[in-house]
Design an enzyme around this catalytic site. Structure first.
Site, PDB file in Angstrom:
ATOM      1  N   THR A 120       0.822  -1.215   0.000  1.00 23.25           N
ATOM      2  CA  THR A 120       0.000   0.000   0.000  1.00 23.25           C
ATOM      3  C   THR A 120       0.856   1.265   0.000  1.00 23.25           C
ATOM      4  O   THR A 120       1.978   1.267   0.526  1.00 23.25           O
ATOM      5  CB  THR A 120      -0.893  -0.012   1.253  1.00 23.25           C
ATOM      6  OG1 THR A 120      -1.497   1.260   1.420  1.00 23.25           O
ATOM      7  CG2 THR A 120      -0.105  -0.321   2.532  1.00 23.25           C
ATOM      8  N   ASP A 121       0.292   2.352  -0.508  1.00 21.18           N
ATOM      9  CA  ASP A 121       0.992   3.644  -0.455  1.00 21.18           C
ATOM     10  C   ASP A 121       1.064   4.193   0.970  1.00 21.18           C
ATOM     11  O   ASP A 121       1.817   5.134   1.241  1.00 21.18           O
ATOM     12  CB  ASP A 121       0.316   4.670  -1.386  1.00 21.18           C
ATOM     13  CG  ASP A 121      -1.146   4.937  -1.058  1.00 21.18           C
ATOM     14  OD1 ASP A 121      -1.697   4.303  -0.136  1.00 21.18           O
ATOM     15  OD2 ASP A 121      -1.740   5.808  -1.734  1.00 21.18           O
ATOM     16  N   GLU A 122       0.271   3.607   1.888  1.00 22.73           N
ATOM     17  CA  GLU A 122       0.257   4.137   3.265  1.00 22.73           C
ATOM     18  C   GLU A 122       1.592   3.949   3.976  1.00 22.73           C
ATOM     19  O   GLU A 122       1.813   4.567   5.019  1.00 22.73           O
ATOM     20  CB  GLU A 122      -0.839   3.447   4.078  1.00 22.73           C
ATOM     21  CG  GLU A 122      -2.208   3.748   3.567  1.00 22.73           C
ATOM     22  CD  GLU A 122      -3.291   3.375   4.552  1.00 22.73           C
ATOM     23  OE1 GLU A 122      -2.979   3.106   5.722  1.00 22.73           O
ATOM     24  OE2 GLU A 122      -4.448   3.345   4.133  1.00 22.73           O
ATOM     25  N   TYR A 147      -1.952  -0.584  11.061  1.00 23.56           N
ATOM     26  CA  TYR A 147      -2.068  -1.259   9.755  1.00 23.56           C
ATOM     27  C   TYR A 147      -0.885  -0.920   8.852  1.00 23.56           C
ATOM     28  O   TYR A 147      -0.190  -1.816   8.349  1.00 23.56           O
ATOM     29  CB  TYR A 147      -3.387  -0.865   9.053  1.00 23.56           C
ATOM     30  CG  TYR A 147      -3.381  -1.163   7.567  1.00 23.56           C
ATOM     31  CD1 TYR A 147      -3.319  -2.484   7.098  1.00 23.56           C
ATOM     32  CD2 TYR A 147      -3.396  -0.135   6.614  1.00 23.56           C
ATOM     33  CE1 TYR A 147      -3.284  -2.761   5.721  1.00 23.56           C
ATOM     34  CE2 TYR A 147      -3.366  -0.405   5.252  1.00 23.56           C
ATOM     35  CZ  TYR A 147      -3.309  -1.711   4.811  1.00 23.56           C
ATOM     36  OH  TYR A 147      -3.266  -1.984   3.466  1.00 23.56           O
ATOM     37  N   LYS A 151       2.231  -3.248   7.319  1.00 24.93           N
ATOM     38  CA  LYS A 151       2.480  -3.408   5.877  1.00 24.93           C
ATOM     39  C   LYS A 151       3.919  -2.962   5.556  1.00 24.93           C
ATOM     40  O   LYS A 151       4.606  -3.587   4.748  1.00 24.93           O
ATOM     41  CB  LYS A 151       1.474  -2.601   5.047  1.00 24.93           C
ATOM     42  CG  LYS A 151       0.063  -3.136   5.055  1.00 24.93           C
ATOM     43  CD  LYS A 151      -0.091  -4.532   4.457  1.00 24.93           C
ATOM     44  CE  LYS A 151       0.125  -4.579   2.971  1.00 24.93           C
ATOM     45  NZ  LYS A 151      -0.238  -5.933   2.411  1.00 24.93           N
TER      46      LYS A 151
HETATM   47  P1  NAD Z   1      -9.621  -7.383   2.208  1.00 22.91           P
HETATM   48  O1  NAD Z   1      -9.645  -7.068   3.652  1.00 22.91           O
HETATM   49  O2  NAD Z   1     -10.863  -7.133   1.404  1.00 22.91           O
HETATM   50  O3  NAD Z   1      -9.216  -8.906   1.976  1.00 22.91           O
HETATM   51  C1  NAD Z   1      -8.172  -9.504   2.692  1.00 22.91           C
HETATM   52  C2  NAD Z   1      -8.280 -11.007   2.506  1.00 22.91           C
HETATM   53  O4  NAD Z   1      -7.186 -11.621   3.230  1.00 22.91           O
HETATM   54  C3  NAD Z   1      -9.591 -11.589   3.068  1.00 22.91           C
HETATM   55  O5  NAD Z   1     -10.144 -12.490   2.151  1.00 22.91           O
HETATM   56  C4  NAD Z   1      -9.127 -12.322   4.337  1.00 22.91           C
HETATM   57  O6  NAD Z   1      -9.924 -13.448   4.672  1.00 22.91           O
HETATM   58  C5  NAD Z   1      -7.713 -12.731   3.959  1.00 22.91           C
HETATM   59  N1  NAD Z   1      -6.877 -12.973   5.139  1.00 22.91           N
HETATM   60  C6  NAD Z   1      -6.760 -12.182   6.244  1.00 22.91           C
HETATM   61  N2  NAD Z   1      -5.929 -12.765   7.135  1.00 22.91           N
HETATM   62  C7  NAD Z   1      -5.508 -13.932   6.575  1.00 22.91           C
HETATM   63  C8  NAD Z   1      -4.616 -14.960   7.011  1.00 22.91           C
HETATM   64  N3  NAD Z   1      -4.006 -14.901   8.204  1.00 22.91           N
HETATM   65  N4  NAD Z   1      -4.403 -16.003   6.175  1.00 22.91           N
HETATM   66  C9  NAD Z   1      -5.022 -16.068   4.975  1.00 22.91           C
HETATM   67  N5  NAD Z   1      -5.882 -15.130   4.516  1.00 22.91           N
HETATM   68  C10 NAD Z   1      -6.112 -14.069   5.316  1.00 22.91           C
HETATM   69  O7  NAD Z   1      -8.389  -6.577   1.615  1.00 22.91           O
HETATM   70  P2  NAD Z   1      -8.159  -5.899   0.185  1.00 22.91           P
HETATM   71  O8  NAD Z   1      -8.661  -4.504   0.238  1.00 22.91           O
HETATM   72  O9  NAD Z   1      -8.624  -6.835  -0.866  1.00 22.91           O
HETATM   73  O10 NAD Z   1      -6.545  -5.810   0.175  1.00 22.91           O
HETATM   74  C11 NAD Z   1      -5.767  -6.852  -0.400  1.00 22.91           C
HETATM   75  C12 NAD Z   1      -4.300  -6.457  -0.341  1.00 22.91           C
HETATM   76  O11 NAD Z   1      -4.096  -5.235  -1.061  1.00 22.91           O
HETATM   77  C13 NAD Z   1      -3.788  -6.186   1.067  1.00 22.91           C
HETATM   78  O12 NAD Z   1      -2.473  -6.703   1.163  1.00 22.91           O
HETATM   79  C14 NAD Z   1      -3.782  -4.667   1.187  1.00 22.91           C
HETATM   80  O13 NAD Z   1      -2.803  -4.235   2.110  1.00 22.91           O
HETATM   81  C15 NAD Z   1      -3.447  -4.272  -0.231  1.00 22.91           C
HETATM   82  N6  NAD Z   1      -3.923  -2.952  -0.663  1.00 22.91           N
HETATM   83  C16 NAD Z   1      -5.234  -2.622  -0.529  1.00 22.91           C
HETATM   84  C17 NAD Z   1      -5.678  -1.388  -1.021  1.00 22.91           C
HETATM   85  C18 NAD Z   1      -7.138  -0.971  -0.926  1.00 22.91           C
HETATM   86  O14 NAD Z   1      -7.461   0.157  -1.270  1.00 22.91           O
HETATM   87  N7  NAD Z   1      -8.054  -1.836  -0.512  1.00 22.91           N
HETATM   88  C19 NAD Z   1      -4.767  -0.513  -1.622  1.00 22.91           C
HETATM   89  C20 NAD Z   1      -3.423  -0.890  -1.710  1.00 22.91           C
HETATM   90  C21 NAD Z   1      -3.015  -2.117  -1.255  1.00 22.91           C
HETATM   91  O1  DAU Z   2      -4.162   3.824   0.393  1.00 22.00           O
HETATM   92  C1  DAU Z   2      -4.364   2.444   0.341  1.00 22.00           C
HETATM   93  C2  DAU Z   2      -5.192   2.014   1.527  1.00 22.00           C
HETATM   94  O2  DAU Z   2      -6.525   2.461   1.280  1.00 22.00           O
HETATM   95  C3  DAU Z   2      -5.171   0.501   1.755  1.00 22.00           C
HETATM   96  O3  DAU Z   2      -3.882   0.114   2.097  1.00 22.00           O
HETATM   97  C4  DAU Z   2      -6.150   0.109   2.867  1.00 22.00           C
HETATM   98  O4  DAU Z   2      -6.193  -1.296   3.014  1.00 22.00           O
HETATM   99  C5  DAU Z   2      -7.524   0.622   2.494  1.00 22.00           C
HETATM  100  O5  DAU Z   2      -8.454   0.327   3.524  1.00 22.00           O
HETATM  101  C6  DAU Z   2      -7.464   2.136   2.261  1.00 22.00           C
HETATM  102  O6  DAU Z   2      -7.155   2.827   3.498  1.00 22.00           O
HETATM  103  P1  DAU Z   2      -7.921   4.172   3.930  1.00 22.00           P
HETATM  104  O7  DAU Z   2      -7.806   4.307   5.381  1.00 22.00           O
HETATM  105  O8  DAU Z   2      -7.526   5.292   3.049  1.00 22.00           O
HETATM  106  O9  DAU Z   2      -9.419   3.725   3.471  1.00 22.00           O
HETATM  107  P2  DAU Z   2     -10.848   3.866   4.150  1.00 22.00           P
HETATM  108  O10 DAU Z   2     -11.833   3.321   3.168  1.00 22.00           O
HETATM  109  O11 DAU Z   2     -10.897   3.324   5.521  1.00 22.00           O
HETATM  110  O12 DAU Z   2     -11.029   5.452   4.241  1.00 22.00           O
HETATM  111  C7  DAU Z   2     -10.853   6.299   3.102  1.00 22.00           C
HETATM  112  C8  DAU Z   2     -10.941   7.748   3.586  1.00 22.00           C
HETATM  113  O13 DAU Z   2     -12.277   8.013   4.027  1.00 22.00           O
HETATM  114  C9  DAU Z   2     -10.067   8.054   4.797  1.00 22.00           C
HETATM  115  O14 DAU Z   2      -9.636   9.410   4.696  1.00 22.00           O
HETATM  116  C10 DAU Z   2     -11.002   7.899   5.991  1.00 22.00           C
HETATM  117  C11 DAU Z   2     -12.310   8.395   5.411  1.00 22.00           C
HETATM  118  N1  DAU Z   2     -13.555   7.784   5.961  1.00 22.00           N
HETATM  119  C12 DAU Z   2     -13.638   6.429   6.065  1.00 22.00           C
HETATM  120  C13 DAU Z   2     -14.797   5.849   6.512  1.00 22.00           C
HETATM  121  C14 DAU Z   2     -14.914   4.344   6.637  1.00 22.00           C
HETATM  122  C15 DAU Z   2     -14.616   8.619   6.272  1.00 22.00           C
HETATM  123  O15 DAU Z   2     -14.558   9.855   6.165  1.00 22.00           O
HETATM  124  N2  DAU Z   2     -15.788   8.037   6.697  1.00 22.00           N
HETATM  125  C16 DAU Z   2     -15.918   6.683   6.831  1.00 22.00           C
HETATM  126  O16 DAU Z   2     -17.013   6.221   7.219  1.00 22.00           O
END
Ligand code: NAD
Ligand code: DAU
Length: 331
Positions: A120-122, A147, A151
């Site tokens: 992630t970019d975080e 989190y 990562k």
């Molecule tokens: P998600 O939470 O929707 O899915 C995560 C999956 O991992 C789930 O199916 C869960 O059951 C599985 N999991 C959790 N713990 C586990 C374990 N111990 N063993 C096996 N499986 C396990 O997450 P996502 O949003 O699909 O993110 C997927 C990947 O992409 C992550 O590595 C996250 O850090 C990265 N990522 C997400 C975003 C985003 O915006 N969602 C952006 C950048 C990177």
């Molecule tokens: O940047 C990549 C990341 O993006 C991933 O690594 C994470 O797994 C993914 O969850 C996401 O993280 P954020 O914290 O940015 O996403 P989230 O959807 O939780 O929130 C997006 C933005 O919206 C953040 O500024 C918090 C805000 N927010 C979130 C929720 C759930 C609100 O204002 N209201 C809300 O109810």
């Protein structure tokens, strides 16, 4: 090719499996997923019978060893991913993101299997709203939340295993994804389903935090590009120039659903809330030739709103429990 996809029943992983079935039909897919609260086997939909789905923990080193020894490539998506949850209980984040990644690294090292680590970019912390810079591969790590710290730890483990043990691995750090099958705890699905339920969207703090949105299919196409043509040991940032304030995203959701753009509520801010993320994906674009295919955020968001309108059966079972969790933190 036979590929192990960890986290393939989660949001991005399930979309990755769909994308792979459509664009790389020759690839045999094994999904390893613990099926936590964040997973939904039904997200695999029509391709469920075309993949092997194994329920298990990536930190279970003997299970991981058995699976890794029979594949050519690992795509590592599995993680605990929600910042708000990491503030309530960081423990599963350390277990899965750090210990789980360690267990995968040891297995790919033993069996000489290539790994793509999805991150992630975080890990780079945050930017000021008026900072002209964006994150690049050279930006120093500075994670804010449990989190993002776990990562960051997982990325550094991958880098060390490449350098010290010669493991073949690539890393990608992507910005915020949106699209179908995203859990209703996350910002965009939460606000869409709130509006559908007659609840006002909830904006943290002043609602002016900025996220850099990318459609999940563009992320997954980039992951394939990097796995196929990226150089081992390299990190590639993935982003689609999609910066938006949270207020603007909520206004767009409200507009799509025929409500006034100011029908939102400001709620308690997230502790340590990162102000802005912004990705410079020049390296990926110039070195590997990747470009996003979604023309703009507005059209991708419209399609996502429609998907949640049409797929209530998918999200409804999670909605009440998710909102009950938020109620405890007044969010
Ligand atoms: P998600 O939470 O929707 O899915 C995560 C999956 O991992 C789930 O199916 C869960 O059951 C599985 N999991 C959790 N713990 C586990 C374990 N111990 N063993 C096996 N499986 C396990 O997450 P996502 O949003 O699909 O993110 C997927 C990947 O992409 C992550 O590595 C996250 O850090 C990265 N990522 C997400 C975003 C985003 O915006 N969602 C952006 C950048 C990177
Ligand atoms: O940047 C990549 C990341 O993006 C991933 O690594 C994470 O797994 C993914 O969850 C996401 O993280 P954020 O914290 O940015 O996403 P989230 O959807 O939780 O929130 C997006 C933005 O919206 C953040 O500024 C918090 C805000 N927010 C979130 C929720 C759930 C609100 O204002 N209201 C809300 O109810």
């Amino acid at each position: 090719m036979r590929a192990l996809v960890t986290g393939g029943a989660g949001f991005i992983g399930a979309n990755f499996v769909h994308w792979t079935r459509a664009h790389r039909p020759e690839v045999e897919i094994v999904v390893l997923d613990a099926l936590t609260y964040a997973a939904d086997g039904s997200s695999l939909g029509a391709v469920r019978d075309e993949v092997e789905l194994i329920q298990g923990d990536i930190a279970d080193s003997s299970l991981v060893d058995r699976l890794v020894k029979d594949v050519d490539q690992v795509f590592h998506f599995a993680a605990e991913t929600h910042n708000d949850n990491s503030l309530t209980d960081p423990s599963p984040f350390v277990h899965t993101n750090v210990v789980g990644t360690f267990s995968l690294l040891e297995a790919v090292r033993r069996h000489d299997v290539r790994l793509h680590h999805v991150s992630t970019d975080e890990v780079y912390g945050d930017l000021e709203l008026d900072d002209p810079e964006r994150f690049t591969e050279a930006t120093p790590y500075n994670p804010s939340s449990p989190y993002s710290a776990t990562k960051a730890g997982s990325d550094l483990l991958v880098r060390a295993w490449v350098r010290s043990f010669g493991v073949a691995a690539t890393i990608s750090n992507c910005s915020n994804n949106y699209g179908p099958y995203q859990h209703v705890e996350k910002f965009i699905p939460r606000q869409i389903t709130n509006v559908l339920d007659g609840i006002a969207p909830k904006l943290y703090g002043d609602g002016l935090n900025v996220r850099d949105w990318i459609h999940v299919d563009d992320h997954n196409a980039a992951v394939w590009t990097i796995a196929e043509t990226g150089r081992s040991g390299e990190t590639y940032l993935i982003g689609a120039d999609g910066e938006q304030t949270n207020r603007d995203v909520v206004a767009a959701v409200l507009r799509e659903l025929g409500k006034p753009e100011d029908a939102f509520e400001l709620v308690r801010d997230r502790p340590g809330h990162d102000r802005r993320y912004a990705i410079d994906s020049s390296k990926l674009r110039t070195e590997l030739g990747w470009t996003p295919t979604y023309p703009d955020f507005a059209s991708g968001l419209k399609a996502t709103v429609q998907w949640y309108q049409q797929n209530e059966d998918w999200w409804r079972p999670q909605k009440a429990a998710t909102e009950a969790k938020y109620a405890k933190t007044q969010q």
